[in-house]
Motif scaffolding. Sequence first.
Motif, PDB file in Angstrom:
ATOM      1  N   ALA A  70       0.823  -1.210   0.000  1.00  0.00           N
ATOM      2  CA  ALA A  70       0.000   0.000   0.000  1.00  0.00           C
ATOM      3  C   ALA A  70       0.854   1.256   0.000  1.00  0.00           C
ATOM      4  N   ARG A  71       1.894   1.292   0.815  1.00  0.00           N
ATOM      5  CA  ARG A  71       2.763   2.477   0.857  1.00  0.00           C
ATOM      6  C   ARG A  71       3.461   2.698  -0.479  1.00  0.00           C
ATOM      7  N   THR A  72       3.892   1.617  -1.111  1.00  0.00           N
ATOM      8  CA  THR A  72       4.575   1.755  -2.401  1.00  0.00           C
ATOM      9  C   THR A  72       3.616   2.262  -3.471  1.00  0.00           C
ATOM     10  N   LEU A  73       2.378   1.798  -3.440  1.00  0.00           N
ATOM     11  CA  LEU A  73       1.383   2.320  -4.380  1.00  0.00           C
ATOM     12  C   LEU A  73       1.201   3.816  -4.207  1.00  0.00           C
ATOM     13  N   ALA A  74       1.053   4.257  -2.961  1.00  0.00           N
ATOM     14  CA  ALA A  74       0.856   5.685  -2.697  1.00  0.00           C
ATOM     15  C   ALA A  74       2.064   6.497  -3.140  1.00  0.00           C
ATOM     16  N   HIS A  75       3.251   5.995  -2.863  1.00  0.00           N
ATOM     17  CA  HIS A  75       4.470   6.715  -3.263  1.00  0.00           C
ATOM     18  C   HIS A  75       4.641   6.729  -4.778  1.00  0.00           C
ATOM     19  N   SER A  76       4.053   5.733  -5.454  1.00  0.00           N
ATOM     20  CA  SER A  76       4.184   5.655  -6.918  1.00  0.00           C
ATOM     21  C   SER A  76       3.178   6.543  -7.642  1.00  0.00           C
ATOM     22  N   PRO A 108      10.408 -11.477  -0.188  1.00  0.00           N
ATOM     23  CA  PRO A 108      10.111 -10.221   0.510  1.00  0.00           C
ATOM     24  C   PRO A 108      10.846  -9.013  -0.046  1.00  0.00           C
ATOM     25  N   ASP A 109      12.079  -9.203  -0.464  1.00  0.00           N
ATOM     26  CA  ASP A 109      12.874  -8.064  -0.940  1.00  0.00           C
ATOM     27  C   ASP A 109      12.406  -7.553  -2.292  1.00  0.00           C
ATOM     28  N   HIS A 110      11.527  -8.314  -2.976  1.00  0.00           N
ATOM     29  CA  HIS A 110      11.083  -7.913  -4.310  1.00  0.00           C
ATOM     30  C   HIS A 110       9.719  -7.223  -4.301  1.00  0.00           C
ATOM     31  N   VAL A 111       9.073  -7.157  -3.140  1.00  0.00           N
ATOM     32  CA  VAL A 111       7.693  -6.671  -3.099  1.00  0.00           C
ATOM     33  C   VAL A 111       7.600  -5.221  -3.576  1.00  0.00           C
ATOM     34  N   ALA A 112       8.367  -4.340  -2.972  1.00  0.00           N
ATOM     35  CA  ALA A 112       8.287  -2.916  -3.328  1.00  0.00           C
ATOM     36  C   ALA A 112       8.679  -2.706  -4.789  1.00  0.00           C
ATOM     37  N   TRP A 113       9.721  -3.410  -5.236  1.00  0.00           N
ATOM     38  CA  TRP A 113      10.138  -3.277  -6.644  1.00  0.00           C
ATOM     39  C   TRP A 113       9.018  -3.708  -7.575  1.00  0.00           C
ATOM     40  N   ALA A 114       8.382  -4.849  -7.264  1.00  0.00           N
ATOM     41  CA  ALA A 114       7.358  -5.383  -8.145  1.00  0.00           C
ATOM     42  C   ALA A 114       6.144  -4.452  -8.211  1.00  0.00           C
ATOM     43  N   VAL A 115       5.754  -3.881  -7.075  1.00  0.00           N
ATOM     44  CA  VAL A 115       4.610  -2.961  -7.068  1.00  0.00           C
ATOM     45  C   VAL A 115       4.909  -1.739  -7.919  1.00  0.00           C
ATOM     46  N   ARG A 116       6.087  -1.170  -7.706  1.00  0.00           N
ATOM     47  CA  ARG A 116       6.440   0.022  -8.480  1.00  0.00           C
ATOM     48  C   ARG A 116       6.549  -0.293  -9.968  1.00  0.00           C
ATOM     49  N   GLN A 117       7.084  -1.459 -10.285  1.00  0.00           N
ATOM     50  CA  GLN A 117       7.202  -1.856 -11.691  1.00  0.00           C
ATOM     51  C   GLN A 117       5.821  -2.021 -12.323  1.00  0.00           C
ATOM     52  N   GLU A 141      11.503  -5.374   4.058  1.00  0.00           N
ATOM     53  CA  GLU A 141      12.238  -4.183   4.475  1.00  0.00           C
ATOM     54  C   GLU A 141      11.697  -2.967   3.727  1.00  0.00           C
ATOM     55  N   GLU A 142      11.411  -1.900   4.498  1.00  0.00           N
ATOM     56  CA  GLU A 142      10.858  -0.692   3.884  1.00  0.00           C
ATOM     57  C   GLU A 142      11.937   0.017   3.067  1.00  0.00           C
ATOM     58  N   PRO A 143      11.723   0.160   1.760  1.00  0.00           N
ATOM     59  CA  PRO A 143      12.715   0.863   0.938  1.00  0.00           C
ATOM     60  C   PRO A 143      12.610   2.370   1.166  1.00  0.00           C
ATOM     61  N   PRO A 144      13.614   3.126   0.730  1.00  0.00           N
ATOM     62  CA  PRO A 144      13.516   4.592   0.806  1.00  0.00           C
ATOM     63  C   PRO A 144      12.296   5.073   0.023  1.00  0.00           C
TER      64      PRO A 144
END
Length: 562
Positions: free
Chosen positions: A19-25, A142-151, A178-181
């Motif tokens: 959810a946070r990555t979606l909002a940031h994207s 787990p380490d790919h979640v934020a990348w995959a959402v943004r992609q 892990e929460e990315p920047p």
Amino acid sequence: MTTGRPAHPHRPGCWHTVARTLAHSGVRRVFGLPSDEPGLLDAASAVPGLDVTVIGDQRTAACAATGYALTAREPTVLALSSGPSFTNALAGLLEASSLSVPLVVITTAVPRENTGRGAFQYVDQLAMIDRLAGWTHRADHPDHVAWAVRQAVHRAVNGRPDVTVLEIADELTGSEPEEPPVPLPVRHLRTLPPPDDLDEAAEALRKAHRPLIVAGGGTRWPHDLQGVEELADLLEAPVFTTAAGRGAVDERHPRSFGLLGLYTTPPATDLLESADTILVLGSKLEETARMGWTSWRTAPVIQVDRSPVAFGEGCPVAHPLLGDVHLAVPELSTRLRSRPRTPHPEAEAWTGLQHRVAAAQRVHTEADFATSPVRATLRALSRILGPHTLLVQENGLHDIWTYHYPVLTVAHGARPVCPGEQTMMGFGAGASIGAALARPDEPVVLVTGDSALRLGVGALDALRHHALGVIVVVLDNQGFGWPRRLRAGADGPHIGTSWDPDAPADHLARAFGGHGTTVHDEESLDTALHQAGHRAREGRFSLIRVPVPDDDVPLGIEAAGY
């Protein structure tokens, strides 16, 4: 729905990251139906900047998300889960794909250990959606979640807007990625066609005696295209649009002649057939756009599109311009102003033909309620609600009148929401939810048929629940219009196409908490529209049922021989 497995305790980690990555994207809204266990909708509701819209049916939710993306012109998310939830949304996703909408689907998966072993509610989602989506991916680390959402967001908005699908492995839902920047929002990457290609295209337009412009759905991303009217004046060219491109040009402009193909209002086909050079902006020229005219086969075509695969898909292309139409149009205008077209004897005749066609088109608006209740209704909509009304369309036999200019006129930027080449019945009812959420301060009118409404009737409950004052106009011929017309006069046995319900559409509206009424003349229609406009401002939906005869058939249908 019940999964048959005990619910896990609330574990926000993975879904919070999604959810946070979606909002940031840059995503602002998520649609869906709550799953048994807390998931994306729950996490999104706690993230600032994300709005969650709960819809009680995934098919309707997919249409609502599509309507929102088309109207807001931004990436939108549909939350699903494996099994019936996913498959129930497929019809809406088929339409979203046809419309090239930036829709991000995020779905769950069954545990990997049960895949292929009779897993509960298992379907191979990515294989099922692969041909419809522009990008699919399964996140299982787990380490790919934020990348995959943004992609998924990036792939949805860049190039040609597209449906993307991200499957979250069940094993990740309890993880703590892990929460990315905090990243910057996903940007629309815009490209300009090469200068030499622009020079060549401008020279072809400069030499044309009878140029013509076609504006397609690609002109709406990421914002309204400016400058089409100026380019038309420089070229002394008529402008047509596809159904999805409507609103790229103000239809009150003297160079505007409405839609092309199946939706052309006679005698504008005379202009289409006489063109000696065609400039296509952001359109593949799908089948319905090519119907009823042939010069696209023989005249040189200059096509501007962000996607390389668009060139040659619908018609031969002499001058492909790979790039953003929002950048290419002003560049073409600059070149034409710097070296104006040489006056040609045919230019005056070309403009004269445009004047004659415009005058002949206006005649088609002159119909009273007794002669054509559909045209009278559309004229009343324009008169009472204005050309900036946000129109949501279906594609039934009678409501195709809404595609005919100047029977209904659309201002620049007032982008109608219409189905694509799939024309799923019931799309409009669901899409009106998203359109109303995206433009809460504007009147939203859905024009649909009685059969299409039955397929999307659950949307009425969502309109009430979310206090959306959509005005629903139902053109009711008491049955299935297209099948009835195509069977008329046919030899041999055929099934019945009538459907006379005990509860007409206006009764359904009242059952779902709205206001319903049936009109039989212009006076009652005007009263109903004025009252509906008042209720709309209070967040209450209205349904106006208009009985229509079988012979109130759109011009394009007659011209196409149906």
